[in-house]
Scaffold this active site. Structure first.
Site, PDB file in Angstrom:
ATOM      1  N   GLU A  93      42.971   5.665 -61.071  1.00  0.00           N
ATOM      2  CA  GLU A  93      43.160   4.297 -60.560  1.00  0.00           C
ATOM      3  C   GLU A  93      43.745   4.248 -59.151  1.00  0.00           C
ATOM      4  O   GLU A  93      44.875   3.795 -58.927  1.00  0.00           O
ATOM      5  CB  GLU A  93      44.053   3.490 -61.505  1.00  0.00           C
ATOM      6  N   GLU A 127      38.636   3.012 -69.599  1.00  0.00           N
ATOM      7  CA  GLU A 127      39.761   2.633 -70.453  1.00  0.00           C
ATOM      8  C   GLU A 127      39.515   1.211 -70.937  1.00  0.00           C
ATOM      9  O   GLU A 127      39.424   0.287 -70.130  1.00  0.00           O
ATOM     10  CB  GLU A 127      41.080   2.680 -69.674  1.00  0.00           C
ATOM     11  N   GLN A 179      55.421   3.000 -74.612  1.00  0.00           N
ATOM     12  CA  GLN A 179      55.646   2.968 -76.064  1.00  0.00           C
ATOM     13  C   GLN A 179      55.120   1.692 -76.701  1.00  0.00           C
ATOM     14  O   GLN A 179      54.759   1.666 -77.869  1.00  0.00           O
ATOM     15  CB  GLN A 179      57.142   3.075 -76.363  1.00  0.00           C
TER      16      GLN A 179
HETATM   17  C1  GAL Z   1      45.914   2.055 -66.846  1.00  0.00           C
HETATM   18  C2  GAL Z   1      46.189   3.510 -66.575  1.00  0.00           C
HETATM   19  C3  GAL Z   1      46.545   4.257 -67.839  1.00  0.00           C
HETATM   20  C4  GAL Z   1      47.546   3.482 -68.635  1.00  0.00           C
HETATM   21  C5  GAL Z   1      46.987   2.128 -68.922  1.00  0.00           C
HETATM   22  C6  GAL Z   1      47.890   1.268 -69.773  1.00  0.00           C
HETATM   23  O1  GAL Z   1      46.109   1.278 -65.716  1.00  0.00           O
HETATM   24  O2  GAL Z   1      45.086   4.137 -65.977  1.00  0.00           O
HETATM   25  O3  GAL Z   1      47.064   5.529 -67.507  1.00  0.00           O
HETATM   26  O4  GAL Z   1      48.742   3.404 -67.940  1.00  0.00           O
HETATM   27  O5  GAL Z   1      46.783   1.454 -67.722  1.00  0.00           O
HETATM   28  O6  GAL Z   1      47.299   0.024 -70.016  1.00  0.00           O
END
Ligand code: GAL
Length: 640
Positions: free
Chosen positions: A144, A321, A370
């Site tokens: 990111e 993600e 968490q």
């Molecule tokens: C994204 C990031 C991940 C994690 C996630 C949590 O922005 O790439 O590593 O932190 O958010 O929602």
């Protein structure tokens, strides 16, 4: 193309004894991909030059043996503490001049040569070791770029690199720049800001009042180019050792670097989709609308990014993600309604995603995240996300043909325009992203499937309708390409309002061949003082007065031209509110011979080659086009 799902996994967070069981459960749930490694630098190189790859060899072997395909991340978003000891000046510096400290992540300045050398070293070791590993089927660079406001840094390293960059942008004899050319381009005679040497030029922060917008825009371009160069350093190393495709995971509404340029060095664009995480402070939406979609996410925001990143990936893109449950980082973090994880996944596939990976496999029992759900709870029991992921996997098995197909409607998005508006908004809160997003919403309400395209898109002739709002700078070739595209083209407001150096051009804008419009003067409007339009609705925040002999399609209530057309070119002299924008979209669609719908806010559709997908974001049923759409649902309609 076979569409697949996956997850993000951190073997270094879990005891070795449970890796096999994790891998078995992933495969059993129907996952294909597992992304690992992107934050593991302190375990890969605990001390300078002492590498520990044994555990990663093992993890890749375990995952691969279960039939999973690995996406291997480079760990450069999380330099370990000892790197900072070696390069104390590698931290990015914020606009107030404060270094951004160690203790979370992304604590580096893209311009720091020493840090870049450390990155080249670790990436080389990884690429050499895993470049031909049969289970490593894709790569991810860093994590990111730009997230946590990390693109722009005002460090000493950045200042030095900026001066070099300027010498190249304003070239002079030999290898040196021409400072007079820079002074002329920036208009530095104003307020006696003229420079005698490139080494006199500073970063444009901490000035008494606003810096020269030309200086600020060049700093934005420079900062973006530093991200491109940082990423390219990694892709060149990986490609020398591996044939697997390379991706990066972009974020939602991070616009500080030119994603098209970073994407040109990658095989796949991917992005991180957090529909509920984004809702309160990234989505342009009223408080009522945020409340309405608190557990579903905004029905247009994910789709906008799917379409944008499809362009960035030149057709190849993933969700790297996907939010699987409540996150930890938004102002409030509700749980998604049951069915939303599945709906978000299908919406991505309907927009052409090759894969959707859920973040993360198991909820972490330690450190910052968490309170962020995973597919499993911290005790390894199944969470709701896994139930829905499994359902998606089963449904995908019968849906091999899903994919994006050509559309007739294009919406142009330009990162430089976003920076230019941010530098010179002319009114509080005016944002190019929001103007484009408002336009996108209206297109979706009309039922259009949309391609987002960059300003240098080469095949404009394949569209019937092109919308290019708010492009503050339009090059001569772009104006010509739009005018000659054969499509109905909507431009304005602020189109061509500045030249590439951020100066006001004469003849006055938009100066497009074939469109007799001159913007004589402009005004920004208070939110409580919009300008009514004669057919209803208002100009909400930014208004232009135009001189024209073109056909007037709409006027303001005070009888000024607001929408005008000449041939296929249409100009809108202001930022329209939602209903007026929708009417405008219908007007230009009619002129392009494209049918429109008027969908309720809750319902959106997307056409693939053979199907129309209907998404109902609401907890109530909707009747649309003779179909009953159940609450929180995906409905597939076969197209003839
Ligand atoms: C994204 C990031 C991940 C994690 C996630 C949590 O922005 O790439 O590593 O932190 O958010 O929602």
């Amino acid at each position: 193309m076979k569409r697949t799902i996956g997850t993000c996994y951190y073997p270094e967070h879990w005891p070795r004894e449970i890796w096999e069981e994790d891998a078995r459960r992933m495969a059993e749930a129907g996952l294909t991909w597992v992304r690992i490694g992107e934050f593991a630098w302190s375990r890969l190189e605990p001390e300078p030059g002492r590498y520990e790859f044994g555990w990663l060899d093992d993890a890749i072997a375990v995952l691969g043996a279960a039939g999973l395909r690995v996406v291997l991340g480079t760990p450069t978003a999380t330099p370990p503490r000892w790197i900072l000891d070696r390069h104390p000046d590698m931290l990015a510096v914020d606009a107030e001049g404060r270094p951004r400290k160690f203790g979370s992540r992304r604590h580096y300045c893209f311009s720091h040569e020493g840090y870049k050398a450390e990155c080249a070293r670790i990436v080389t070791r990884l690429a050499e070791r895993y470049g031909r590993n049969p289970h490593v089927a894709a790569w991810q660079t860093d994590n990111e770029y730009g997230c946590h406001d990390t693109t722009i840094s005002y460090s000493d390293a950045a200042r030095k690199a900026f001066r070099l960059w300027l010498r190249t942008r304003y070239p002079g004899p030999g290898n040196d720049g021409d400072i007079r050319a820079l002074n002329e381009a920036w208009g530095n005679v104003f307020w006696s800001m003229e420079y005698a040497d490139f080494d006199d030029i500073d970063t444009p922060n901490l000035t008494v009042t606003e810096p020269n917008p030309s200086h600020a825009l060049d700093y934005r371009r420079f900062s973006s180019d530093q991200v491109v160069a940082f990423n390219r350093l990694q892709t060149e190393i990986i490609r020398a050792h591996s044939d697997a495709p390379i991706a990066h995971n972009y974020m939602g509404r991070v616009t500080d670097f030119d994603h098209y340029k970073v994407g040109a060095d990658l095989d796949i664009a991917s992005w991180d989709s957090y529909p509920l995480g984004f809702l309160e402070d990234r989505v342009p939406a009223s408080v009522e609308r945020q409340r309405q979609y608190a557990r579903q996410g905004d029905p247009d925001f994910q789709a906008f990014h799917h379409d944008l990143y499809r362009a960035v990936g030149r057709g190849r893109w993933w969700v790297m993600e996907q939010q699987p449950g409540p996150v930890n980082w938004a102002p409030h973090n509700p749980a998604p309604l049951p069915g939303m994880v599945r709906l978000w996944s299908w919406e991505a596939f309907a927009h052409g995603a090759e894969a959707v990976c859920y973040f993360r496999w198991r909820q972490a029992p330690m450190a910052q995240e968490q309170m962020h759900a995973g597919l499993l709870r911290p005790d390894s029991a199944e969470a709701q996300g896994l139930v829905e992921a499994r359902q998606v996997a089963a449904e995908l098995a019968d849906a091999t043909k899903v994919g994006a197909s050509p559309t007739s409607v294009a919406l142009m998005f330009d990162y430089e325009a976003e920076w230019a508006w941010a530098i010179q908004p002319h009114g509080k809160g005016l944002s190019y992203f929001e103007l484009v997003f408002d336009t996108y919403r209206a297109l979706r309400r009309a039922g259009h499937s949309v391609d987002i395209i960059p300003p240098d898109h080469e095949h404009l002739e394949s569209y019937k309708l092109i919308l290019a709002p708010g492009l503050m700078h339009m090059s001569g070739p772009l104006k010509k390409a739009l005018a000659e595209s054969g499509a109905v083209v909507l431009i304005g407001p602020r189109s061509g309002a500045r030249d590439s150096a951020m100066r006001t051009p004469v003849p006055l804008p938009p100066a497009i061949p074939g469109l007799d419009v001159t913007v004589s003067h402009v005004e920004s409007l208070r939110p409580d003082s919009p300008v009514p339009l004669a057919p209803g609705g208002t100009i909400r925040s930014y208004r232009e007065f135009i001189e024209t002999v073109a056909e007037v399609l709409e006027r303001t209530a005070d009888n000024e031209p607001a929408v005008v057309a000449e041939g296929k070119l249409v100009y809108v002299a202001g930022w329209f509110d939602a209903d007026a924008m929708f009417r405008l979209v219908r007007t230009v669609s009619d002129r392009a011979g494209l049918a429109t719908l008027d969908l309720p806010d809750d319902v959106r559709c997307r056409d693939t080659g053979t199907e129309r997908f209907w998404f109902n974001y609401s907890t109530r049923e909707h009747e649309v086009q003779g179909k009953t759409l159940p609450p929180i649902s995906v409905t597939r309609e076969t197209l003839i």
